[in-house]
Scaffold this motif. Structure first.
Motif, PDB file in Angstrom:
ATOM      1  N   ARG A 188       0.843  -1.199   0.000  1.00 13.85           N
ATOM      2  CA  ARG A 188       0.000   0.000   0.000  1.00 13.85           C
ATOM      3  C   ARG A 188       0.874   1.244   0.000  1.00 13.85           C
ATOM      4  NH1 ARG A 188      -3.575  -1.904   5.004  1.00 13.85           N
ATOM      5  NH2 ARG A 188      -1.437  -1.764   5.786  1.00 13.85           N
ATOM      6  N   LEU A 189       0.458   2.240  -0.789  1.00 17.51           N
ATOM      7  CA  LEU A 189       1.235   3.480  -0.885  1.00 17.51           C
ATOM      8  C   LEU A 189       1.132   4.244   0.433  1.00 17.51           C
ATOM      9  CD1 LEU A 189       2.877   5.289  -2.844  1.00 17.51           C
ATOM     10  CD2 LEU A 189       0.752   6.481  -3.358  1.00 17.51           C
ATOM     11  N   VAL A 190       2.273   4.593   1.040  1.00 17.69           N
ATOM     12  CA  VAL A 190       2.238   5.402   2.263  1.00 17.69           C
ATOM     13  C   VAL A 190       2.868   6.768   2.072  1.00 17.69           C
ATOM     14  CG1 VAL A 190       2.087   3.475   3.878  1.00 17.69           C
ATOM     15  CG2 VAL A 190       4.333   4.262   3.129  1.00 17.69           C
ATOM     16  N   GLY A 191       3.627   6.969   0.996  1.00 22.62           N
ATOM     17  CA  GLY A 191       4.238   8.280   0.781  1.00 22.62           C
ATOM     18  C   GLY A 191       5.096   8.265  -0.458  1.00 22.62           C
ATOM     19  N   ILE A 192       5.736   9.409  -0.718  1.00 22.95           N
ATOM     20  CA  ILE A 192       6.693   9.489  -1.827  1.00 22.95           C
ATOM     21  C   ILE A 192       7.945  10.206  -1.319  1.00 22.95           C
ATOM     22  CG2 ILE A 192       4.968   9.514  -3.667  1.00 22.95           C
ATOM     23  CD1 ILE A 192       5.347  12.574  -3.843  1.00 22.95           C
ATOM     24  N   VAL A 193       9.074   9.882  -1.929  1.00 28.91           N
ATOM     25  CA  VAL A 193      10.302  10.644  -1.672  1.00 28.91           C
ATOM     26  C   VAL A 193      10.583  11.440  -2.938  1.00 28.91           C
ATOM     27  CG1 VAL A 193      12.741  10.554  -1.085  1.00 28.91           C
ATOM     28  CG2 VAL A 193      11.175   8.843  -0.148  1.00 28.91           C
ATOM     29  N   THR A 194      10.717  12.756  -2.810  1.00 25.37           N
ATOM     30  CA  THR A 194      10.862  13.606  -4.001  1.00 25.37           C
ATOM     31  C   THR A 194      12.329  13.910  -4.290  1.00 25.37           C
ATOM     32  OG1 THR A 194      10.520  15.534  -2.608  1.00 25.37           O
ATOM     33  CG2 THR A 194       8.594  14.662  -3.754  1.00 25.37           C
ATOM     34  N   HIS A 195      12.584  14.294  -5.560  1.00 26.36           N
ATOM     35  CA  HIS A 195      13.944  14.536  -6.047  1.00 26.36           C
ATOM     36  C   HIS A 195      14.727  15.508  -5.191  1.00 26.36           C
ATOM     37  CE1 HIS A 195      13.021  18.562  -7.728  1.00 26.36           C
ATOM     38  NE2 HIS A 195      11.803  18.083  -7.632  1.00 26.36           N
ATOM     39  N   ASP A 196      14.068  16.566  -4.672  1.00 28.92           N
ATOM     40  CA  ASP A 196      14.811  17.571  -3.917  1.00 28.92           C
ATOM     41  C   ASP A 196      15.305  17.015  -2.588  1.00 28.92           C
ATOM     42  OD1 ASP A 196      12.049  17.492  -3.469  1.00 28.92           O
ATOM     43  OD2 ASP A 196      12.074  19.399  -2.419  1.00 28.92           O
ATOM     44  N   ASP A 197      14.506  16.158  -1.956  1.00 34.07           N
ATOM     45  CA  ASP A 197      14.945  15.573  -0.691  1.00 34.07           C
ATOM     46  C   ASP A 197      16.052  14.545  -0.910  1.00 34.07           C
ATOM     47  OD1 ASP A 197      13.211  17.097   0.918  1.00 34.07           O
ATOM     48  OD2 ASP A 197      11.545  15.837   0.301  1.00 34.07           O
ATOM     49  N   VAL A 198      16.006  13.848  -2.064  1.00 36.48           N
ATOM     50  CA  VAL A 198      17.096  12.926  -2.379  1.00 36.48           C
ATOM     51  C   VAL A 198      18.388  13.705  -2.616  1.00 36.48           C
ATOM     52  CG1 VAL A 198      17.961  11.309  -4.116  1.00 36.48           C
ATOM     53  CG2 VAL A 198      15.639  11.088  -3.256  1.00 36.48           C
ATOM     54  N   LEU A 199      18.288  14.820  -3.347  1.00 40.24           N
ATOM     55  CA  LEU A 199      19.488  15.617  -3.601  1.00 40.24           C
ATOM     56  C   LEU A 199      20.088  16.117  -2.281  1.00 40.24           C
ATOM     57  CD1 LEU A 199      21.386  16.952  -5.661  1.00 40.24           C
ATOM     58  CD2 LEU A 199      19.816  18.877  -5.775  1.00 40.24           C
ATOM     59  N   ASP A 200      19.225  16.608  -1.379  1.00 42.12           N
ATOM     60  CA  ASP A 200      19.717  17.063  -0.072  1.00 42.12           C
ATOM     61  C   ASP A 200      20.384  15.917   0.675  1.00 42.12           C
ATOM     62  OD1 ASP A 200      18.750  19.563  -0.592  1.00 42.12           O
ATOM     63  OD2 ASP A 200      16.961  19.377   0.657  1.00 42.12           O
ATOM     64  N   ALA A 201      19.756  14.730   0.636  1.00 41.07           N
ATOM     65  CA  ALA A 201      20.308  13.584   1.368  1.00 41.07           C
ATOM     66  C   ALA A 201      21.661  13.176   0.786  1.00 41.07           C
ATOM     67  CB  ALA A 201      19.335  12.403   1.324  1.00 41.07           C
ATOM     68  N   VAL A 202      21.779  13.193  -0.553  1.00 37.44           N
ATOM     69  CA  VAL A 202      23.045  12.815  -1.174  1.00 37.44           C
ATOM     70  C   VAL A 202      24.135  13.803  -0.802  1.00 37.44           C
ATOM     71  CG1 VAL A 202      24.240  12.680  -3.397  1.00 37.44           C
ATOM     72  CG2 VAL A 202      22.054  11.554  -3.103  1.00 37.44           C
ATOM     73  N   ARG A 203      23.797  15.099  -0.826  1.00 39.78           N
ATOM     74  CA  ARG A 203      24.813  16.097  -0.488  1.00 39.78           C
ATOM     75  C   ARG A 203      25.232  15.961   0.971  1.00 39.78           C
ATOM     76  NH1 ARG A 203      23.458  21.784  -1.444  1.00 39.78           N
ATOM     77  NH2 ARG A 203      25.607  22.114  -1.985  1.00 39.78           N
ATOM     78  N   GLN A 204      24.257  15.728   1.860  1.00 42.06           N
ATOM     79  CA  GLN A 204      24.580  15.584   3.274  1.00 42.06           C
ATOM     80  C   GLN A 204      25.417  14.316   3.503  1.00 42.06           C
ATOM     81  OE1 GLN A 204      23.733  18.022   5.620  1.00 42.06           O
ATOM     82  NE2 GLN A 204      25.317  16.857   6.665  1.00 42.06           N
ATOM     83  N   ASP A 205      25.032  13.215   2.838  1.00 41.62           N
ATOM     84  CA  ASP A 205      25.786  11.964   2.997  1.00 41.62           C
ATOM     85  C   ASP A 205      27.221  12.108   2.522  1.00 41.62           C
ATOM     86  OD1 ASP A 205      23.626  10.717   3.997  1.00 41.62           O
ATOM     87  OD2 ASP A 205      23.196   9.479   2.246  1.00 41.62           O
ATOM     88  N   ALA A 206      27.402  12.840   1.408  1.00 43.17           N
ATOM     89  CA  ALA A 206      28.755  12.990   0.869  1.00 43.17           C
ATOM     90  C   ALA A 206      29.633  13.714   1.884  1.00 43.17           C
ATOM     91  CB  ALA A 206      28.712  13.760  -0.452  1.00 43.17           C
ATOM     92  N   THR A 207      29.079  14.785   2.486  1.00 37.00           N
ATOM     93  CA  THR A 207      29.831  15.530   3.492  1.00 37.00           C
ATOM     94  C   THR A 207      30.094  14.651   4.711  1.00 37.00           C
ATOM     95  OG1 THR A 207      28.786  17.547   2.725  1.00 37.00           O
ATOM     96  CG2 THR A 207      29.799  17.620   4.885  1.00 37.00           C
ATOM     97  N   ASP A 208      29.062  13.943   5.165  1.00 41.46           N
ATOM     98  CA  ASP A 208      29.220  13.075   6.335  1.00 41.46           C
ATOM     99  C   ASP A 208      30.294  12.019   6.087  1.00 41.46           C
ATOM    100  OD1 ASP A 208      27.202  14.521   7.442  1.00 41.46           O
ATOM    101  OD2 ASP A 208      25.704  12.919   7.430  1.00 41.46           O
ATOM    102  N   ASP A 209      30.251  11.404   4.883  1.00 49.45           N
ATOM    103  CA  ASP A 209      31.218  10.356   4.578  1.00 49.45           C
ATOM    104  C   ASP A 209      32.633  10.909   4.540  1.00 49.45           C
ATOM    105  OD1 ASP A 209      29.522   8.264   4.494  1.00 49.45           O
ATOM    106  OD2 ASP A 209      29.698   7.868   2.349  1.00 49.45           O
TER     107      ASP A 209
END
Lengths: 446, 446
Positions: free
Chosen positions: B238-259
């Motif tokens: 069952r559909l509970v939500g969506i993850v949008t492109h802008d939040d993925v971009l933020d997560a990738v940028r944050q992960d890169a810095t964290d890593d």
């Protein structure tokens, strides 16, 4: 780009040898193009071309763009030239540009006459943008409208443009000279009354980048404003293309990997780790290891010339060097990531150096305390043992200062901070650290 | 999230003290919300609330989400509770979730009763998703439709949903149990005949993630398929939500810095470099420096116990350690980035270790040659000098092997490879490198 998946290869080979064209067509037409590329990557070049030829040119172009770039180049070299011309016409402008940049210029000149004239102009324009510029990331396939039409008319015109636009959710509004004067989202068009004018609806405060601005400006702006695309304009404000969210995401992921590799003193591989050839990998790592080796050789020569005055000091050489190197490495990485995410600018150098000086004192003191207790075990007495904490405090302060100053210095003279900083920080901290250590020992113990 | 910009602060303060409500309204209503947040961040908390109160609640919520999270928390704590309830109702579900995760649980329980019931269910659902899961990145504000309506009817229904949807360009098709059965893009809806049925138009092969899958699955899928959003489903589809492109971009940028920070032995700051407090920064760097110091102390103790048999060997200690450490650092970083981008999987461990063993021999030989020439200067003779190249070859092989094996080992036991690998690689290579060096010297020279 994902790893290739060999699971369907036997089935595909079976269909190819049986001439099962319906089966091949259903694979290539019904799966997502990325999935088709993933499952078929393990085939030979000529088998891939036979599989692709079962689909429409549009679909072929979609799938083709999902193969890794080196494979695309191999496929192009094995392909029929005339077929290639039509395929290139159907490829998205930015994917085509990525591919053409990898081909030998002579081959590009061979192929270009086979591409329709309208596309050729776009190809030449994109190829002329230098790597790393916003222009090199953009596509020329955007949707645009004039301001003086109704939104009902706008939707009708959009239907005509849609097949040739990479993204129709943002529509850019241009004046008669193709200057960018505003934008509307498809969402706003859908929600408005069909009689409203585009000029009433459009946002006039458009955030754009210039075609020659560096790519990180595109990333910062798109990430900051949560846009689907950023328009790219020339120096007279005319729209020349757009950079879409998916290409920004790819660029950010590639940059993150490149930066991590540069920080670890590796020239960016530019391809997947397991695909990189051993010769190229040896070269990309070896050149930096050799430079680091040369700086370590300087440390060895310094150490050979300043003989250790007391033998118990020898055991602490690795510890002194590691303390300076580790703290310097931390500072350099923090400054490099802050510069690349836009958290800091070059103009913040005063605040950065002040922070790092204070942190050098705090962290140096933190390490000096256990250093003193360790030294008490091996030193002749408590006074002599003081050489170690004093040296540790000095090299940690040296590390944080050199570690934060070098990336700023490299950025200010236009070099990539990630590429050069950490190796040089190690080099300087090693040599100066050894000199500091010997000087502190000689001054305190003689 | 960009840096705050103080340039408009005097003007804004002037308008606030003059009671120039038209001026304030024009600032907050006409600029992009991200720009409003950037220019007003330098104001006091109560000044920001007075500025915000000039706009509609919808606009207030838009602007509010662009302040950095720590500032949002401070603003919430200074705010009127009733106003806060309405503001939270207007915030996008994912931004609201990010904020509520930062607040004290008692405060959240205080505020929740002030939020409308319909939203409260979504809030509790999002808050229950563990950090790092796909669910924690998603928003519940998606557009959905049943399959058995015409596209004309679909566009009409979409108009009603649009104000409450974060993204209306992808519309998810659900059955009566809210199970995800397909999706259509707004582009396809616009291009189709109004009488076509959604069920004819929709793509049935929907790529989704489960709500409890790790975030990197969302990133890999969205990046691979160039989607604007990825649907998130529960264990019954069952559909509970969506993850949008802008939040993925933020997560990738944050992960890169964290890593990058983890690789340099820093606990991720989680905030902008210049905003991080000195105490928190000292802690996040000091804890790892202390661990690295402890491992360097082991090296010192090993070295103190195995006195150097010949004095000329002392000068080469830093060089031997640096050669092993640098090559180990390269290997660890390559494997960490390959694992995090999805280029390699844990199951590739055999190929990875084989590659790194070969590279260890190649790179070790590359460094052994200049090492031998350098040793000739200080060693008593050409035979004795052989100690150095033999040691260098051994420690480089040790470095590449330990450097590639540790991240794989950490990943296999469920730890983050980036967090633990490089410090441990240094530690092992330092100690074992010194032991190797002394053993080679004793064996060859006695």
């Amino acid at each position: 780009m994902g790893a290739s998946n060999p699971i369907l290869i036997p089935e595909l080979r079976g269909m190819l040898s049986d001439g099962d064209r319906d089966g091949l067509r259903s694979v290539i037409e019904e799966l997502h193009p990325a999935t088709v590329a993933e499952f078929s990557e393990g085939l030979q070049d000529d088998e891939i071309w036979r599989l692709l030829s079962e689909a429409t040119l549009e679909r072929q172009a979609d799938v083709f763009a999902y193969y890794p770039l080196p494979r695309q180049v191999a496929l192009v070299e094995a392909a029929d030239r005339v077929h290639l011309g039509s395929l290139l016409e159907w490829m998205a402008a930015d994917n085509r540009d990525d591919l053409l940049r990898q081909l030998a210029p002579a081959l590009v000149e061979d192929i270009l006459p086979l591409v329709a004239k309208a596309e050729r102009h776009d190809i030449r324009m994109l190829l002329s943008c230098p790597e790393g510029s916003s222009g090199a990331l953009m596509t020329t396939e955007y949707a645009s409208l004039p301001a003086d039409i109704s939104t009902g008319e706008a939707v009708t015109r959009l239907r005509l443009q849609a097949p040739n636009s990479e993204l129709i959710y943002y529509i850019y509004v241009l004046d008669n000279d193709r200057r960018l004067v505003g934008f509307v989202s498809l969402r706003d068009l859908i929600l408005s009354k069909p009689t409203a004018m585009v000029s009433e609806l459009m946002q006039r405060d458009v955030i754009s980048v210039r075609v020659d601005e560096p790519q990180d400006q595109v990333v910062l702006k798109l990430a900051r404003f949560d846009f689907l695309a950023i328009p790219v304009v020339d120096d007279r404000g005319r729209l020349v293309g757009i950079v879409t969210h998916d290409d920004v995401l790819d660029a950010v992921r590639q940059d993150a990997t490149d930066d991590a590799q540069r920080i670890a003193a590796i020239s960016p591989l530019g391809e997947s780790y397991l695909d990189a050839g051993l010769v190229s990998m040896t070269w990309k790592r070896g050149v930096w290891l050799t430079i680091l080796f040369a700086t370590a050789a300087v440390t060895a020569m310094v150490l050979a010339r300043s003989p250790i005055p007391y033998p118990w000091l020898i055991a602490f050489i690795p510890l002194v060097i590691a303390s300076g190197g580790n703290s310097g490495n931390q500072s350099a990485t923090l400054v490099i990531t802050a510069l690349s995410t836009g958290d800091c600018r070059l103009s913040d150098w005063g605040r950065i150096l002040k922070r790092e000086s204070i942190l050098g004192i705090l962290l140096g003191t933190l390490l000096a305390v256990p250093g003193y207790f360790l030294a008490l075990i091996y030193a002749p007495g408590p006074f002599e043992a003081m050489v170690i904490p004093i040296t540790i405090l000095s090299v940690v302060m040296l590390g944080t200062l050199v570690g934060s100053a070098l990336p700023l210095l490299f950025r200010s003279i236009g070099l990539d901070p990630a590429l050069m900083s950490n190796p040089f920080v190690s080099a300087i901290v090693d040599v100066v650290g050894i000199i500091l250590y010997m000087s502190v020992a000689v001054i305190m113990l003689s």
